[in-house]
Design a protein around this motif. Structure first.
Motif, PDB file in Angstrom:
ATOM      1  N   ASP A 236     -15.451  60.322 -14.061  1.00  0.00           N
ATOM      2  CA  ASP A 236     -16.416  59.401 -14.670  1.00  0.00           C
ATOM      3  C   ASP A 236     -16.486  58.094 -13.889  1.00  0.00           C
ATOM      4  OD1 ASP A 236     -17.029  61.108 -16.874  1.00  0.00           O
ATOM      5  OD2 ASP A 236     -15.164  60.499 -17.837  1.00  0.00           O
ATOM      6  N   LEU A 237     -15.316  57.599 -13.479  1.00  0.00           N
ATOM      7  CA  LEU A 237     -15.264  56.327 -12.758  1.00  0.00           C
ATOM      8  C   LEU A 237     -15.995  56.412 -11.420  1.00  0.00           C
ATOM      9  CD1 LEU A 237     -11.566  55.220 -13.452  1.00  0.00           C
ATOM     10  CD2 LEU A 237     -13.641  54.244 -14.427  1.00  0.00           C
ATOM     11  N   GLU A 238     -15.882  57.570 -10.769  1.00  0.00           N
ATOM     12  CA  GLU A 238     -16.538  57.755  -9.463  1.00  0.00           C
ATOM     13  C   GLU A 238     -18.059  57.675  -9.564  1.00  0.00           C
ATOM     14  OE1 GLU A 238     -14.965  61.433  -7.931  1.00  0.00           O
ATOM     15  OE2 GLU A 238     -12.943  60.576  -7.791  1.00  0.00           O
ATOM     16  N   LYS A 239     -18.601  57.959 -10.740  1.00  0.00           N
ATOM     17  CA  LYS A 239     -20.061  57.956 -10.923  1.00  0.00           C
ATOM     18  C   LYS A 239     -20.635  56.548 -11.108  1.00  0.00           C
ATOM     19  CE  LYS A 239     -19.892  62.454 -13.203  1.00  0.00           C
ATOM     20  NZ  LYS A 239     -19.696  63.023 -14.548  1.00  0.00           N
ATOM     21  N   ILE A 240     -19.761  55.577 -11.345  1.00  0.00           N
ATOM     22  CA  ILE A 240     -20.223  54.206 -11.590  1.00  0.00           C
ATOM     23  C   ILE A 240     -20.580  53.548 -10.260  1.00  0.00           C
ATOM     24  CG2 ILE A 240     -19.509  51.936 -12.445  1.00  0.00           C
ATOM     25  CD1 ILE A 240     -17.764  53.436 -14.511  1.00  0.00           C
ATOM     26  N   SER A 241     -21.711  52.840 -10.225  1.00  0.00           N
ATOM     27  CA  SER A 241     -22.175  52.227  -8.975  1.00  0.00           C
ATOM     28  C   SER A 241     -21.181  51.189  -8.447  1.00  0.00           C
ATOM     29  CB  SER A 241     -23.532  51.558  -9.191  1.00  0.00           C
ATOM     30  OG  SER A 241     -23.357  50.345  -9.912  1.00  0.00           O
ATOM     31  N   ALA A 242     -21.196  50.983  -7.137  1.00  0.00           N
ATOM     32  CA  ALA A 242     -20.295  50.027  -6.488  1.00  0.00           C
ATOM     33  C   ALA A 242     -20.484  48.621  -7.060  1.00  0.00           C
ATOM     34  CB  ALA A 242     -20.528  50.036  -4.982  1.00  0.00           C
ATOM     35  N   HIS A 243     -21.731  48.263  -7.303  1.00  0.00           N
ATOM     36  CA  HIS A 243     -22.032  46.934  -7.853  1.00  0.00           C
ATOM     37  C   HIS A 243     -21.355  46.740  -9.213  1.00  0.00           C
ATOM     38  CE1 HIS A 243     -24.113  43.284  -8.895  1.00  0.00           C
ATOM     39  NE2 HIS A 243     -24.684  43.852  -9.938  1.00  0.00           N
ATOM     40  N   HIS A 244     -21.391  47.768 -10.031  1.00  0.00           N
ATOM     41  CA  HIS A 244     -20.734  47.693 -11.336  1.00  0.00           C
ATOM     42  C   HIS A 244     -19.220  47.738 -11.185  1.00  0.00           C
ATOM     43  CE1 HIS A 244     -24.236  48.858 -14.251  1.00  0.00           C
ATOM     44  NE2 HIS A 244     -24.525  47.831 -13.467  1.00  0.00           N
ATOM     45  N   ARG A 245     -18.741  48.557 -10.269  1.00  0.00           N
ATOM     46  CA  ARG A 245     -17.282  48.687 -10.088  1.00  0.00           C
ATOM     47  C   ARG A 245     -16.635  47.349  -9.724  1.00  0.00           C
ATOM     48  NH1 ARG A 245     -15.412  54.035  -8.958  1.00  0.00           N
ATOM     49  NH2 ARG A 245     -13.344  53.118  -8.767  1.00  0.00           N
TER      50      ARG A 245
END
Length: 167
Positions: A31-40
């Motif tokens: 799930d974490l991998e699907k989050i955009s870099a900007h959000h991460r």
């Protein structure tokens, strides 16, 4: 004083360093991998030092009462607002939005039992509120100024308190 944004930013990371399968407020590793870099960049996991410190700090200050359905009985707050048993994500998200907190505000998001506590912007808390509140048992959200606290009880009551004048 270690309760600063700088301390927590220095002691957090975009990934949780564990070899075991884990479940966070945002789901698992996939799930974490699907989050955009900007959000991460705005969704950070505290390391052990920071996590242990903040839970001990809350304990020492007696912020949360052990009777969690009355979370802030020992706290001298000026206003208290509650949301009961929200039916859907939109209701919760709208209620959180109506607390009028600036999107760029960094907050600590602290599940009970010190399991994968996080540092994130208020905007990310709103954005992922459905996951965060659904995946938590009890959850405390706090700001570094300590002018407000938000507590979500696992049975669906969320309490927001504002403290206008700190000692």
């Amino acid at each position: 004083d270690m309760l600063t944004l700088d301390f927590f930013k220095e002691n957090s990371d975009q990934i949780h360093h564990t070899t075991n399968p884990f479940w966070t407020l945002l789901g698992d590793a996939t799930d974490l991998e699907k989050i955009s870099a900007h959000h991460r960049e705005q969704l950070l996991f505290l390391n052990k030092e920071a996590a242990d410190f903040v839970y001990q700090y809350l304990d020492d200050l007696n912020i949360l009462d052990t009777k969690l359905w009355q979370p802030f009985v020992h706290l001298k707050f000026n206003t208290q607002e509650k949301l009961n048993h929200f039916e859907d994500d939109k209701t919760l998200k709208k209620w959180l939005y109506q607390r009028e907190i600036a999107f760029a505000t960094w907050v600590l998001v602290l599940p009970n039992f010190n399991s994968f506590p996080m540092l994130m912007t208020w905007k990310m808390l709103l954005n992922y509120s459905n996951d965060i509140f659904a995946h938590s048992d009890d959850l405390l959200v706090m700001v570094f100024t300590q002018t407000w606290y938000l507590f979500h009880h696992h049975e669906g009551e969320t309490t927001f308190v504002k403290i206008l004048n700190l000692k």
